[in-house]
Scaffold this motif. Structure first.
Motif, PDB file in Angstrom:
ATOM      1  N   ASP A 126      18.943   2.401  90.305  1.00 30.10           N
ATOM      2  CA  ASP A 126      19.359   2.139  91.623  1.00 30.10           C
ATOM      3  C   ASP A 126      17.900   2.559  92.524  1.00 30.10           C
ATOM      4  OD1 ASP A 126      21.256   1.181  93.351  1.00 30.10           O
ATOM      5  OD2 ASP A 126      20.976   2.963  94.251  1.00 30.10           O
ATOM      6  N   GLN A 127      17.499   3.607  92.247  1.00 31.57           N
ATOM      7  CA  GLN A 127      16.279   3.982  93.252  1.00 31.57           C
ATOM      8  C   GLN A 127      15.129   2.825  92.807  1.00 31.57           C
ATOM      9  OE1 GLN A 127      15.549   7.950  92.416  1.00 31.57           O
ATOM     10  NE2 GLN A 127      17.328   8.794  93.302  1.00 31.57           N
ATOM     11  N   LEU A 128      14.745   2.602  91.852  1.00 30.50           N
ATOM     12  CA  LEU A 128      13.692   1.958  91.416  1.00 30.50           C
ATOM     13  C   LEU A 128      14.160   0.496  91.951  1.00 30.50           C
ATOM     14  CD1 LEU A 128      12.903   2.402  87.541  1.00 30.50           C
ATOM     15  CD2 LEU A 128      11.581   3.122  89.668  1.00 30.50           C
ATOM     16  N   LEU A 129      15.396  -0.146  91.910  1.00 29.60           N
ATOM     17  CA  LEU A 129      15.600  -1.339  92.468  1.00 29.60           C
ATOM     18  C   LEU A 129      15.557  -1.230  93.948  1.00 29.60           C
ATOM     19  CD1 LEU A 129      18.860  -2.235  90.280  1.00 29.60           C
ATOM     20  CD2 LEU A 129      16.405  -3.543  90.521  1.00 29.60           C
ATOM     21  N   SER A 130      16.138  -0.440  94.610  1.00 26.86           N
ATOM     22  CA  SER A 130      15.796  -0.001  96.185  1.00 26.86           C
ATOM     23  C   SER A 130      14.367  -0.345  96.482  1.00 26.86           C
ATOM     24  CB  SER A 130      16.651   1.204  96.486  1.00 26.86           C
ATOM     25  OG  SER A 130      18.081   1.109  96.211  1.00 26.86           O
ATOM     26  N   SER A 131      13.378   0.567  95.930  1.00 24.98           N
ATOM     27  CA  SER A 131      12.313   0.426  96.164  1.00 24.98           C
ATOM     28  C   SER A 131      11.709  -0.836  95.930  1.00 24.98           C
ATOM     29  CB  SER A 131      11.426   1.455  95.277  1.00 24.98           C
ATOM     30  OG  SER A 131      11.943   2.910  95.413  1.00 24.98           O
ATOM     31  N   ALA A 132      11.959  -1.734  95.017  1.00 27.87           N
ATOM     32  CA  ALA A 132      11.598  -2.842  94.650  1.00 27.87           C
ATOM     33  C   ALA A 132      12.203  -3.844  95.568  1.00 27.87           C
ATOM     34  CB  ALA A 132      11.736  -3.421  93.261  1.00 27.87           C
ATOM     35  N   ILE A 133      13.492  -3.819  95.802  1.00 30.76           N
ATOM     36  CA  ILE A 133      13.859  -4.721  96.982  1.00 30.76           C
ATOM     37  C   ILE A 133      13.264  -4.549  98.385  1.00 30.76           C
ATOM     38  CG2 ILE A 133      16.041  -5.161  98.212  1.00 30.76           C
ATOM     39  CD1 ILE A 133      17.615  -4.727  95.700  1.00 30.76           C
ATOM     40  N   ALA A 134      12.916  -3.221  98.603  1.00 32.98           N
ATOM     41  CA  ALA A 134      12.128  -3.167 100.278  1.00 32.98           C
ATOM     42  C   ALA A 134      10.836  -3.728 100.074  1.00 32.98           C
ATOM     43  CB  ALA A 134      12.301  -1.701 100.378  1.00 32.98           C
ATOM     44  N   GLN A 215      21.423  -5.065  91.724  1.00 33.84           N
ATOM     45  CA  GLN A 215      21.958  -3.814  92.432  1.00 33.84           C
ATOM     46  C   GLN A 215      23.512  -3.859  92.635  1.00 33.84           C
ATOM     47  OE1 GLN A 215      20.258  -2.862  96.480  1.00 33.84           O
ATOM     48  NE2 GLN A 215      19.713  -0.817  95.779  1.00 33.84           N
ATOM     49  N   ARG A 216      23.843  -4.851  93.034  1.00 36.02           N
ATOM     50  CA  ARG A 216      25.458  -5.136  93.377  1.00 36.02           C
ATOM     51  C   ARG A 216      26.057  -4.651  92.133  1.00 36.02           C
ATOM     52  NH1 ARG A 216      23.408  -9.248  96.824  1.00 36.02           N
ATOM     53  NH2 ARG A 216      23.964 -10.737  95.259  1.00 36.02           N
ATOM     54  N   ALA A 217      25.765  -5.592  90.916  1.00 35.73           N
ATOM     55  CA  ALA A 217      26.233  -5.182  89.619  1.00 35.73           C
ATOM     56  C   ALA A 217      26.162  -3.819  89.198  1.00 35.73           C
ATOM     57  CB  ALA A 217      25.724  -6.157  88.454  1.00 35.73           C
ATOM     58  N   LEU A 218      25.121  -3.093  89.662  1.00 33.00           N
ATOM     59  CA  LEU A 218      24.953  -1.638  89.228  1.00 33.00           C
ATOM     60  C   LEU A 218      26.031  -0.890  90.026  1.00 33.00           C
ATOM     61  CD1 LEU A 218      23.728   0.509  87.466  1.00 33.00           C
ATOM     62  CD2 LEU A 218      21.928   0.585  89.245  1.00 33.00           C
ATOM     63  N   ALA A 219      26.183  -1.246  91.188  1.00 30.32           N
ATOM     64  CA  ALA A 219      27.063  -0.505  92.154  1.00 30.32           C
ATOM     65  C   ALA A 219      28.502  -0.707  91.910  1.00 30.32           C
ATOM     66  CB  ALA A 219      26.744  -0.893  93.465  1.00 30.32           C
ATOM     67  N   ASP A 220      28.786  -1.793  91.442  1.00 29.92           N
ATOM     68  CA  ASP A 220      30.121  -2.161  90.831  1.00 29.92           C
ATOM     69  C   ASP A 220      30.497  -1.067  89.751  1.00 29.92           C
ATOM     70  OD1 ASP A 220      30.672  -3.924  93.007  1.00 29.92           O
ATOM     71  OD2 ASP A 220      30.082  -5.760  92.095  1.00 29.92           O
ATOM     72  N   TYR A 221      29.454  -1.321  88.787  1.00 30.85           N
ATOM     73  CA  TYR A 221      29.621  -0.613  87.552  1.00 30.85           C
ATOM     74  C   TYR A 221      29.874   0.942  87.803  1.00 30.85           C
ATOM     75  CZ  TYR A 221      28.636   2.152  83.191  1.00 30.85           C
ATOM     76  OH  TYR A 221      28.677   3.178  82.274  1.00 30.85           O
ATOM     77  N   ARG A 222      29.093   1.502  88.845  1.00 32.05           N
ATOM     78  CA  ARG A 222      29.024   2.952  89.179  1.00 32.05           C
ATOM     79  C   ARG A 222      30.697   3.382  89.645  1.00 32.05           C
ATOM     80  NH1 ARG A 222      23.883   5.365  91.871  1.00 32.05           N
ATOM     81  NH2 ARG A 222      24.989   7.303  91.067  1.00 32.05           N
ATOM     82  N   ALA A 223      31.013   2.279  90.617  1.00 31.66           N
ATOM     83  CA  ALA A 223      32.334   2.355  91.193  1.00 31.66           C
ATOM     84  C   ALA A 223      33.554   2.389  90.142  1.00 31.66           C
ATOM     85  CB  ALA A 223      32.490   1.471  92.089  1.00 31.66           C
ATOM     86  N   GLN A 224      33.372   1.584  89.189  1.00 35.10           N
ATOM     87  CA  GLN A 224      34.573   1.113  88.274  1.00 35.10           C
ATOM     88  C   GLN A 224      34.677   2.319  86.996  1.00 35.10           C
ATOM     89  OE1 GLN A 224      34.218  -2.753  87.135  1.00 35.10           O
ATOM     90  NE2 GLN A 224      34.392  -3.481  89.254  1.00 35.10           N
ATOM     91  N   VAL A 225      33.410   3.211  86.690  1.00 37.04           N
ATOM     92  CA  VAL A 225      33.507   3.423  85.385  1.00 37.04           C
ATOM     93  C   VAL A 225      34.067   4.982  85.716  1.00 37.04           C
ATOM     94  CG1 VAL A 225      31.311   4.718  86.044  1.00 37.04           C
ATOM     95  CG2 VAL A 225      31.895   4.611  83.520  1.00 37.04           C
ATOM     96  N   LYS A 226      34.754   5.520  84.529  1.00 36.21           N
ATOM     97  CA  LYS A 226      35.553   6.794  84.947  1.00 36.21           C
ATOM     98  C   LYS A 226      35.167   7.909  83.794  1.00 36.21           C
ATOM     99  CE  LYS A 226      39.914   4.471  86.533  1.00 36.21           C
ATOM    100  NZ  LYS A 226      39.225   2.991  86.453  1.00 36.21           N
ATOM    101  N   PRO A 227      35.223   9.083  83.922  1.00 33.48           N
ATOM    102  CA  PRO A 227      34.584  10.171  83.201  1.00 33.48           C
ATOM    103  C   PRO A 227      35.464  10.139  81.869  1.00 33.48           C
ATOM    104  CG  PRO A 227      34.941  10.982  85.414  1.00 33.48           C
ATOM    105  CD  PRO A 227      35.672   9.345  85.402  1.00 33.48           C
ATOM    106  N   LEU A 228      36.587   9.496  81.645  1.00 38.36           N
ATOM    107  CA  LEU A 228      37.227   9.863  80.467  1.00 38.36           C
ATOM    108  C   LEU A 228      37.398   8.300  79.848  1.00 38.36           C
ATOM    109  CD1 LEU A 228      40.305  12.235  81.402  1.00 38.36           C
ATOM    110  CD2 LEU A 228      38.111  12.627  80.419  1.00 38.36           C
ATOM    111  N   ASP A 229      36.615   7.280  80.307  1.00 40.29           N
ATOM    112  CA  ASP A 229      36.600   6.107  79.632  1.00 40.29           C
ATOM    113  C   ASP A 229      35.877   6.467  78.121  1.00 40.29           C
ATOM    114  OD1 ASP A 229      37.678   4.703  81.409  1.00 40.29           O
ATOM    115  OD2 ASP A 229      35.672   4.020  82.292  1.00 40.29           O
ATOM    116  N   PRO A 230      36.271   5.569  77.064  1.00 46.50           N
ATOM    117  CA  PRO A 230      35.704   5.941  75.742  1.00 46.50           C
ATOM    118  C   PRO A 230      34.297   5.597  75.612  1.00 46.50           C
ATOM    119  CG  PRO A 230      37.638   4.658  75.578  1.00 46.50           C
ATOM    120  CD  PRO A 230      37.448   4.625  77.027  1.00 46.50           C
ATOM    121  N   SER A 231      33.477   6.339  74.634  1.00 51.73           N
ATOM    122  CA  SER A 231      32.057   6.418  74.953  1.00 51.73           C
ATOM    123  C   SER A 231      31.471   5.088  74.773  1.00 51.73           C
ATOM    124  CB  SER A 231      31.438   7.254  73.778  1.00 51.73           C
ATOM    125  OG  SER A 231      31.816   8.693  74.220  1.00 51.73           O
ATOM    126  N   ASP A 232      32.096   4.253  73.743  1.00 52.31           N
ATOM    127  CA  ASP A 232      31.491   2.852  73.321  1.00 52.31           C
ATOM    128  C   ASP A 232      31.829   1.834  74.494  1.00 52.31           C
ATOM    129  OD1 ASP A 232      34.250   2.911  73.184  1.00 52.31           O
ATOM    130  OD2 ASP A 232      34.545   1.471  71.500  1.00 52.31           O
TER     131      ASP A 232
END
Length: 426
Positions: A126-134, A215-232
């Motif tokens: 996300d940091q790389l994307l933010s720098s590239a978007i700027a 970046q939006r897709a990455l933000a959506d993923y980070r919001a939806q993923v949970k610590p106890l989701d299966p590894s795969d």
């Protein structure tokens, strides 16, 4: 008047039940050790093979421990056999205990650790994307101005630019116009240079839109993923978002600098659930050596502790259940004289002589203190009789006792080369 204290009497009377209690404890712990060994072997072998093999291993452990307790010959060999057998038992018991402990705890720990790793990787992305978007926004704005200026004034491709990205665009436009020859003169209005600037502006805008979408897709993923989701599931979803990032555009917008892409966790290093029992066993030993935790060490120490306790309890209680009571009487009487058991029996047999009816007898005046105690005990048990003949007293031994004394010398525990002891008078 001499007397025996009540404490000593109670301790001696409680000794036998205590030994029996130790024997029962040995059996109970042996059952526990057998069960854990069987469960560990069942992860690798068929149920019947695991049952028979674990039963053989556990019975060998207990029997060898008993033999070590009351056998002086070949004790080193017995200890070596016990060590090898215990190594097999501890290994499979450890696997069984570790698998049981980690059945629910380990998947959660692995999934949480993977969650933290992915969060760290996605944060760097996300940091790389933010720098590239700027940078992309600056480039799009600058290209809009350059396109408008080329249409109004012209000669924009000849100017220098401090921004490497924009400088490359100016050079590309200039080379493209030069390839057309002198047919198109440089100046204001529509022309090949204006068209080229407009095309590069549209490409920069598309690149910016792709990076923003990633970046939006990455933000959506980070919001939806949970610590106890299966590894795969965590890795698969993150890989989909990660692979959709336009890394070439990111590197271009960042002026061609070498972009260090964040690493994506591998599923092989973050297994929360194994596929087979054999994989459970390999995983248990691999983690014990490469990345031991409290769970691994506790399972291993508990498995070793059970077998060690079985050994010590069997070693301590085994001699009390070995041999007949008469054999223990001989050993105790020999201890009174400070002699070896077989030397004691040999010296006693040398003093025996035939009496009436052919029964063996021994003169009381020839007995040592230990021999006297043995004869007194035999007389109280009805295995010997005290008689008086020609002014002398004799102990007449039962034929069964005489037979046991002779047979006890059939297997030598030490070379019997000691000289006869001097008879002690009463």
């Amino acid at each position: 008047m001499p007397y025996v204290s009540s404490d000593q009497s109670s301790s001696s009377s409680a000794g036998r039940p205590m030994v029996i209690a130790l024997f029962v404890s040995t059996c109970l712990l042996s059952i526990v050790s057998w069960y854990t060994t069987q469960q560990g072997m069942a992860l690798y072998l068929s149920p019947w093979f695991a049952f028979l093999a674990s039963l053989g291993v556990q019975s060998a452990l207990v029997l060898v421990a008993w033999l070590v307790g009351f056998t002086n010959s070949r004790r080193g060999l017995l200890i070596a056999v016990y060590a090898m057998t215990a190594a097999v038992s501890v290994a499979f018991s450890y696997v069984s205990l570790y698998t049981w402990f980690s059945e629910k705890e380990r998947p959660a720990l692995v999934e949480r650790k993977l969650y933290d790793t992915i969060q760290d990787s996605s944060g760097k992305t996300d940091q790389l994307l933010s720098s590239a978007i700027a940078e992309g926004r600056k480039h799009v704005l600058a290209l809009d101005e350059m396109t408008a200026a080329e249409k109004t004034h012209g000669y924009i491709a000849r100017a220098q630019d401090s921004d490497p990205y924009l400088a490359n665009v100016r050079e590309s436009v200039a080379r493209e116009a030069a390839s057309l020859g002198s047919s198109f003169k440089e100046g204001s209005g529509d022309g090949p240079r204006y068209t080229a600037f407009d095309r590069y502006t549209k490409l920069a805008r598309q690149s910016l839109e792709q990076m923003q979408a990633s970046q939006r897709a990455l933000a959506d993923y980070r919001a939806q993923v949970k610590p106890l989701d299966p590894s795969d599931q965590q890795i698969r979803k993150y890989r989909e978002v990660y692979d959709s990032v336009p890394w070439v555009d990111v590197q271009t917008q960042l002026h061609g600098a070498r972009v260090e892409r964040p690493a994506v966790p591998a599923l092989n290093d973050n297994l929360d659930k194994t596929a087979t029992n054999q994989e459970d066993m390999l995983l248990a030993f691999t983690e014990l050596v490469s990345a031991p935790t409290g769970r691994h060490l506790f399972a291993f120490v508990l498995a070793a502790f059970i077998d060690l306790i079985v050994f010590f309890l069997a070693f301590a209680s085994g001699p009390y259940f070995h041999g007949s009571p008469e054999q223990r009487w001989y050993a105790g009487s020999a201890a009174v004289d400070g002699s070896d058991n077989q030397v004691f029996v040999r010296d006693l047999l040398r003093k025996l002589e035939p009496g009436l009816g052919g029964l063996p007898r021994v003169e009381v005046s020839l007995l040592t203190p230990g021999e006297r105690q043995l004869c007194l005990l035999l007389a109280s048990k009805g295995a010997a009789t005290l008689i008086e003949e020609d002014g002398k007293r004799y102990y007449v031994l039962n034929e069964n006792i005489h037979e046991q004394l002779v047979e006890s010398l059939s297997t030598r525990g030490m070379p019997l080369r000691g000289s006869p002891k001097v008879a002690q008078a009463l």
